[in-house]
Design an enzyme around this catalytic site. Structure first.
Site, PDB file in Angstrom:
ATOM      1  N   CYS A  51       0.848  -1.205   0.000  1.00 25.39           N
ATOM      2  CA  CYS A  51       0.000   0.000   0.000  1.00 25.39           C
ATOM      3  C   CYS A  51       0.877   1.246   0.000  1.00 25.39           C
ATOM      4  CB  CYS A  51      -0.894  -0.019   1.235  1.00 25.39           C
ATOM      5  SG  CYS A  51      -1.742   1.535   1.509  1.00 25.39           S
ATOM      6  N   CYS A  54       0.474   3.331   3.466  1.00 24.74           N
ATOM      7  CA  CYS A  54       0.882   2.821   4.777  1.00 24.74           C
ATOM      8  C   CYS A  54       2.215   3.435   5.205  1.00 24.74           C
ATOM      9  CB  CYS A  54       0.995   1.296   4.738  1.00 24.74           C
ATOM     10  SG  CYS A  54      -0.581   0.440   5.007  1.00 24.74           S
ATOM     11  N   HIS A 113      -4.199   0.357   8.140  1.00 24.81           N
ATOM     12  CA  HIS A 113      -4.695   0.046   6.796  1.00 24.81           C
ATOM     13  C   HIS A 113      -6.097  -0.581   6.813  1.00 24.81           C
ATOM     14  CE1 HIS A 113      -4.050  -0.913   2.510  1.00 24.81           C
ATOM     15  NE2 HIS A 113      -4.631  -2.069   2.764  1.00 24.81           N
ATOM     16  N   ASN A 153     -13.367   9.555  -1.182  1.00 24.11           N
ATOM     17  CA  ASN A 153     -13.999   8.524  -2.004  1.00 24.11           C
ATOM     18  C   ASN A 153     -13.762   7.226  -1.286  1.00 24.11           C
ATOM     19  OD1 ASN A 153     -15.110   9.613  -4.273  1.00 24.11           O
ATOM     20  ND2 ASN A 153     -13.260   9.450  -5.497  1.00 24.11           N
ATOM     21  N   GLY A 159     -14.928   3.867  -7.201  1.00 24.38           N
ATOM     22  CA  GLY A 159     -13.731   4.082  -7.992  1.00 24.38           C
ATOM     23  C   GLY A 159     -12.502   4.358  -7.147  1.00 24.38           C
ATOM     24  N   SER A 161      -9.225   3.453  -5.548  1.00 24.52           N
ATOM     25  CA  SER A 161      -8.261   2.422  -5.905  1.00 24.52           C
ATOM     26  C   SER A 161      -7.514   1.865  -4.693  1.00 24.52           C
ATOM     27  CB  SER A 161      -7.265   2.991  -6.913  1.00 24.52           C
ATOM     28  OG  SER A 161      -6.708   4.194  -6.403  1.00 24.52           O
ATOM     29  N   HIS A 164      -6.891   1.892   1.924  1.00 26.04           N
ATOM     30  CA  HIS A 164      -6.343   2.587   3.104  1.00 26.04           C
ATOM     31  C   HIS A 164      -7.222   3.808   3.430  1.00 26.04           C
ATOM     32  CE1 HIS A 164      -2.753   3.297   5.711  1.00 26.04           C
ATOM     33  NE2 HIS A 164      -3.414   4.442   5.856  1.00 26.04           N
ATOM     34  N   HIS A 166      -8.329   7.135   3.685  1.00 25.45           N
ATOM     35  CA  HIS A 166      -7.744   8.418   3.270  1.00 25.45           C
ATOM     36  C   HIS A 166      -8.752   9.280   2.520  1.00 25.45           C
ATOM     37  CE1 HIS A 166      -7.520   6.297  -0.586  1.00 25.45           C
ATOM     38  NE2 HIS A 166      -7.294   7.460  -1.182  1.00 25.45           N
ATOM     39  N   GLN A 168      -8.972  13.382   0.260  1.00 23.14           N
ATOM     40  CA  GLN A 168      -8.175  14.280  -0.563  1.00 23.14           C
ATOM     41  C   GLN A 168      -8.566  15.726  -0.324  1.00 23.14           C
ATOM     42  OE1 GLN A 168      -7.258  12.924  -4.594  1.00 23.14           O
ATOM     43  NE2 GLN A 168      -8.660  11.223  -4.266  1.00 23.14           N
ATOM     44  N   PHE A 312     -27.773   3.373 -10.357  1.00 20.75           N
ATOM     45  CA  PHE A 312     -27.090   3.868 -11.555  1.00 20.75           C
ATOM     46  C   PHE A 312     -27.671   5.209 -11.969  1.00 20.75           C
ATOM     47  CE2 PHE A 312     -26.094  -0.603 -11.710  1.00 20.75           C
ATOM     48  CZ  PHE A 312     -24.780  -0.603 -12.143  1.00 20.75           C
ATOM     49  N   GLN A 323     -33.131  11.017 -10.565  1.00 24.24           N
ATOM     50  CA  GLN A 323     -34.401  10.396 -10.166  1.00 24.24           C
ATOM     51  C   GLN A 323     -34.123   9.437  -9.033  1.00 24.24           C
ATOM     52  OE1 GLN A 323     -35.171   6.925 -10.894  1.00 24.24           O
ATOM     53  NE2 GLN A 323     -37.266   7.049 -10.149  1.00 24.24           N
TER      54      GLN A 323
END
Ligand code: ZN
Length: 340
Positions: A51, A54, A113, A153, A159, A161, A164, A166, A168, A312, A323
Site C-alpha cells: 500500500c 501505509c 490500513h 472517495n 472508484g 483504488s 487505506h 484516506h 483528498q 445507476f 431520479q
C-alpha cells in the site's frame, strides 16, 4: 407532510443548487434483475507492504512515507492540478478554455490500513478534522487559491483504488461548478433575508423531525428533502458558520462524534463497509465577505437496496434530471433505525 409525497411521483426542489430531482416512490417495489456488486468481506491487515499510503512504505515517486502515528498529509504525486503551470486563455467564440492552477493533497486518516472512519474513535476523527482545518486555512491563504475542496472517495464501487483510510484536498484558483451554484443560491437568500439559507431550512427540519437521523448539541444529520442518492445525508452545524476554521474545540469534537455515528449507521444499514463520496462545501477562500455561506458536509452513497445493488445514474438521469425511488423520508427512517 403531504401524504401524496409518499405515494405519487413528483419533483423536489434543491434550494442549494436551483435544480430538481424526480421522486418515484411507487417504483421502489419493482423487482431487481440488474447488476450486483461484489463485496469483499476479507479482513485487511493493519499494514500492507504494497500500500502506498501505509507508514514506512515507498510511494511510486520514490518518496518514503514517515512512520506516522495518526494523520499524515502529502502533496498528491499525480496531482490533477499544479501550482506552477502557465497562465493562458483560449477564446475563439464557442471554443473557450482557461488555465487552472491549484494544489492537490492526500490525507491519510490513520496509519491502520484495516480501518475506516466508522472504526475510528471520535477522538481520532477529531485529529482528522483539525488537519482539515489547518489545510483549509494554510492552502486557502495562498495567493491564487480561491477554493479548497475536502472530500473522500470510499470503496471500490466509488472508484477508490486504495482501501487505506484516506481522503483528498483539492484547491484551485476558480470556483468549481457545484460551488458556483451553491454560492449563488446562498447569496441570493442572504441578501434578501439577512440570514443563511441552510440555517432557515434547518429550523423547519428540526420542527418536523421527519428527515433528521441524529442530533447533538452542535450538529444535525439529515436526509435532505431534495436528496438524489438513495441514502444521501448532510451534516449541518446548528450555528451559522461559513467555514470549518471557525469551529471551537467542543464543536470539533461534536463534529467528530457526528461523523462517527453516521458512518457506523451506514455500515450497519447493509452490513458492509459502506461506500460513499463525502465532501465539505464551505466558503471560498477568495478574501470576499462570505457570510452567506453555511458550511455543510454531504455524503453521497451509491447503494440502493443492499450491499450489492447499486444505484445507476443513467438514461433519464443523464438526459433529463436525477431520479430516485425510495423517498428521503423512508431513507431517513431506515438510517435512524441503525443509529447506536
Ligand atoms: Zn495502507
Amino acid at each position: 407532510m403531504n401524504t401524496n409525497l409518499q405515494d405519487f411521483s413528483h419533483k423536489r426542489y434543491n434550494i442549494l443548487t436551483d435544480e430538481w430531482v424526480l421522486v418515484s416512490p411507487h417504483r421502489s417495489k419493482r423487482p431487481w434483475q440488474g447488476q450486483e456488486e461484489e463485496i469483499s468481506k476479507t479482513k485487511r491487515n493493519s499494514h500492507d507492504p504494497n500500500c502506498f499510503l501505509c507508514a514506512r512504505n515507498v510511494r511510486s515517486n520514490g518518496e518514503v512515507n514517515p512512520d506516522y502515528t495518526d494523520v499524515f498529509v502529502f502533496t498528491n504525486d499525480f496531482a490533477a492540478l499544479q501550482k506552477d503551470s502557465p497562465s493562458f486563455k483560449v477564446d475563439h467564440g464557442p471554443i473557450k478554455a482557461e488555465s487552472e492552477t491549484g494544489i492537490c493533497k492526500v490525507i491519510c486518516f490513520s496509519p491502520n490500513h484495516a480501518e475506516s472512519l466508522a472504526d475510528m474513535k471520535p477522538s481520532q476523527i477529531k485529529k482528522v478534522i483539525s488537519v482539515w482545518i489547518q489545510e483549509y486555512k494554510n492552502i486557502g491563504e495562498q495567493e491564487d487559491i480561491n477554493y479548497v475542496q475536502i472530500f473522500e472517495n470510499k470503496g471500490a464501487v466509488m472508484g477508490c483504488s486504495n482501501p487505506h483510510p484516506h481522503g483528498q484536498i483539492w484547491s484551485q484558483s476558480t470556483l468549481p461548478n457545484e460551488v458556483i451554484k451553491k454560492d449563488k443560491q446562498q447569496l441570493k437568500f442572504y441578501k434578501k433575508n439577512q440570514k443563511t439559507l441552510l440555517g432557515d431550512y434547518l429550523l423547519q427540519e428540526i420542527e418536523v423531525q421527519e428527515r433528521i437521523i441524529f442530533e447533538n448539541e452542535n450538529f444535525v444529520v439529515l436526509v435532505p428533502f431534495w436528496a438524489v442518492w438513495p441514502f444521501e445525508t448532510m451534516i449541518i452545524p446548528k450555528k451559522q458558520q461559513s467555514s470549518i476554521d471557525l469551529l471551537s474545540e467542543k464543536e470539533q469534537l461534536d463534529f467528530a462524534q457526528t461523523i462517527s455515528v453516521l458512518t457506523k449507521a451506514y455500515d450497519k444499514l447493509f452490513d458492509c463497509s459502506f461506500p460513499y463520496s463525502s465532501g465539505i462545501h464551505q466558503a471560498p477562500t477568495n478574501g470576499k465577505n462570505n457570510n452567506h455561506w453555511h458550511w455543510h458536509m454531504s455524503f453521497y452513497p451509491p447503494l440502493l437496496r443492499s450491499a450489492t445493488v447499486k444505484k445507476f445514474m443513467v438514461g433519464y438521469e443523464m438526459f433529463g434530471s436525477p431520479q430516485r425511488d425510495i423517498t428521503p423520508e423512508t431513507a431517513a427512517e431506515k438510517l435512524k433505525a441503525c443509529i447506536e
